[in-house]
Structures are given as structure tokens and as C-alpha cells.
Design an enzyme around this catalytic site. Structure first.
Site, PDB file in Angstrom:
ATOM      1  N   ARG A 183       0.816  -1.216   0.000  1.00  0.00           N
ATOM      2  CA  ARG A 183       0.000   0.000   0.000  1.00  0.00           C
ATOM      3  C   ARG A 183       0.858   1.279   0.000  1.00  0.00           C
ATOM      4  O   ARG A 183       0.464   2.295  -0.567  1.00  0.00           O
ATOM      5  CB  ARG A 183      -0.935  -0.031   1.223  1.00  0.00           C
ATOM      6  N   ILE A 219      -7.138   8.407  -1.054  1.00  0.00           N
ATOM      7  CA  ILE A 219      -7.110   6.945  -1.079  1.00  0.00           C
ATOM      8  C   ILE A 219      -7.970   6.505   0.106  1.00  0.00           C
ATOM      9  O   ILE A 219      -7.823   7.016   1.216  1.00  0.00           O
ATOM     10  CB  ILE A 219      -5.667   6.389  -0.982  1.00  0.00           C
ATOM     11  N   SER A 220      -8.889   5.560  -0.137  1.00  0.00           N
ATOM     12  CA  SER A 220      -9.788   5.098   0.927  1.00  0.00           C
ATOM     13  C   SER A 220      -9.001   4.382   2.014  1.00  0.00           C
ATOM     14  O   SER A 220      -7.945   3.801   1.750  1.00  0.00           O
ATOM     15  CB  SER A 220     -10.815   4.124   0.355  1.00  0.00           C
ATOM     16  N   ASN A 221      -9.546   4.404   3.236  1.00  0.00           N
ATOM     17  CA  ASN A 221      -8.832   3.697   4.298  1.00  0.00           C
ATOM     18  C   ASN A 221      -8.924   2.189   4.059  1.00  0.00           C
ATOM     19  O   ASN A 221      -9.820   1.701   3.367  1.00  0.00           O
ATOM     20  CB  ASN A 221      -9.298   4.162   5.685  1.00  0.00           C
TER      21      ASN A 221
END
Ligand code: SAH
Length: 222
Positions: free
Chosen positions: A44, A70-72
Site C-alpha cells: 500500500r 485513497i480510501s482507508n
């Protein structure tokens, strides 16, 4: 640091840090081992600007330029789990490529992934990143995603990583019978929604409250 050095990862970006993230997501309720395994394989930190990379595995959404996020990790896992619904996926469409992290996770869950992004400059960087990861089953397109990709439809699953009030008809039509669309519905107040297509039509289920940037129409050039 070159991208290759960043792949192997040291300290905050190591495999151990990633394994801890997976355990956290599991504790938060994700049960699909295929999704957890996929997320355990995707580094990530390389999707995030270097100044923020030390926070890459935290339970937070982070900025990725051009006002996008960016999504968690939990949300990525949740949406992936809902999309898969325990089944192997053949063809998947993602709308809102962003930094490409969700795309890279999908690439490990489906045979073919098509992802559409409206911001050209964002997509250029993401293209390089995904090429470095050698994800050969991903095709990226610079376009307005809400029109879908009729030439390669129907899709087993469609995932939209930006919030919208309505799903346009062309997109609903590009879903295979038995397939599902996962997206945040709403504007200020948003809920994760699943639309399933069956032989009689479409069935919607409303789930968790979420917080995404909005879907916008039209494209932004380089
Ligand atoms: N999954 C991405 C989320 C990025 S935020 C990630 O984890 O990085 C949402 C993205 O959707 C943004 O990059 C935004 O530019 C894109 N987007 C918004 N409306 C869109 C549209 N109509 N077509 C394609 N992409 C869109």
C-alpha cells in the site's frame, strides 16, 4: 528512493506492518480470506506520496493529490468483500482509479479489471505504478466512468469509489445478471449500497455510513 527500493520496504513499510493492518481489518469484521490475502500482497505504501508513506498502513484515508483521497484500508476490504460475495470474479469495472490501490487489490480478485479515471494526470502516475507491480490483467481508461465501458460489458461486478446519488441506466445495463454494483450513495450523507441484478430486475441494499469524494462528470486533461 526508487520505486523498486520502496517495494521491498523497510520499517513502517515492511511486510510485518502490512500483516498488522490485515489483523486490524479482520478484527473490524472482514471475513473473506481471499480479500485479506489479496490485501496482504499489495504494498500500500507505494500508492502514497513518500512524505505520507509512513502512515500508509494506518486506519485512515490519505490525500493523493488533485483533491482526491485513497480510501482507508477497511473500506477497501469492505467494498472488495461485498463485490466478491464469496465468488470468483471474471470481469470487473472500477470507476475512480485514483492512486490505483483498490485497482491493485481487485487485480488479485478478478481475472480482468477495467478501471476508469477522469483526471488525466492522476491516471498517468497510476499507470506507471501498476506497470511496476506487473499487474497485467488491468486496463486503465481516461474517461467519464459513469458511461461505463459497453464494449467489454457485461461485468460481474462494478465498484464506484466516489459518491453519487444515482447510477445511470447505461451502467446498470452493463451489469451481468447475478452481478453487483458497490458504491457510496449520497451527497453530504452517504451510505454504502449494493445493487444486485437478478432475472426480475435490480435489488438495492443500504449498508454502512461512509465518506467519499463526489463523482464528477466530464474529464480533466493532463
Ligand atoms: N479508489 C481510489 C479512490 C480515489 S478518490 C483510491 O483509493 O485511490 C475517487 C476518484 O474518483 C478520484 O480519483 C476521482 O477523480 C474519480 N472520479 C470521480 N468522478 C469520476 C468519473 N465520473 N469518472 C471517473 N473517475 C471519477
Amino acid at each position: 528512493m526508487s520505486l523498486n527500493t520502496r517495494h521491498s520496504g523497510v520499517g513502517m513499510t515492511s511486510q510485518r506492518t502490512r500483516a498488522r493492518m490485515i489483523e486490524r481489518i479482520r478484527a473490524q469484521g472482514i471475513v473473506d480470506e481471499v480479500v485479506l490475502a489479496a490485501m496482504n500482497m499489495v504494498p500500500r505504501h507505494i500508492f502514497i506520496e513518500e512524505v505520507l508513506a509512513s502512515r500508509a498502513y494506518d486506519s485512515v484515508a490519505l490525500p493523493i493529490n488533485f483533491g482526491q483521497t485513497i480510501s482507508n484500508p477497511f473500506i477497501v476490504a469492505r467494498m472488495s468483500e461485498l463485490l466478491r460475495a464469496g465468488l470468483n470474479l471474471d470481469k470487473v469495472l472500477e470507476i475512480g482509479t485514483g492512486c490505483g490501490y483498490q485497482t491493485a487489490v481487485l487485480a488479485r480478485l478478478a481475472n480482468e479489471v477495467y478501471s476508469i479515471e477522469r483526471i488525466g494526470a492522476l491516471l498517468t502516475r497510476t499507470r506507471t505504478r501498476l506497470r511496476e507491480l506487473r499487474l497485467n490483467n488491468v486496463r486503465l481508461k481516461h474517461a467519464d466512468g459513469l458511461l461505463g465501458l459497453s464494449e467489454v460489458s457485461p461485468f460481474d461486478g462494478i465498484i464506484i469509489t466516489a459518491a453519487t446519488m444515482h447510477i445511470p441506466l447505461p451502467l446498470l445495463e452493463q451489469l451481468r445478471v447475478g452481478g453487483r454494483i458497490i458504491f457510496p450513495r449520497g451527497n453530504k450523507e452517504q451510505y454504502l449500497c449494493v445493487i444486485e441484478r437478478n432475472l426480475d430486475g435490480y435489488v438495492e441494499t443500504v449498508l454502512d455510513e461512509v465518506n467519499f469524494v463526489p463523482v464528477l462528470s466530464g474529464i480533466v486533461q493532463e
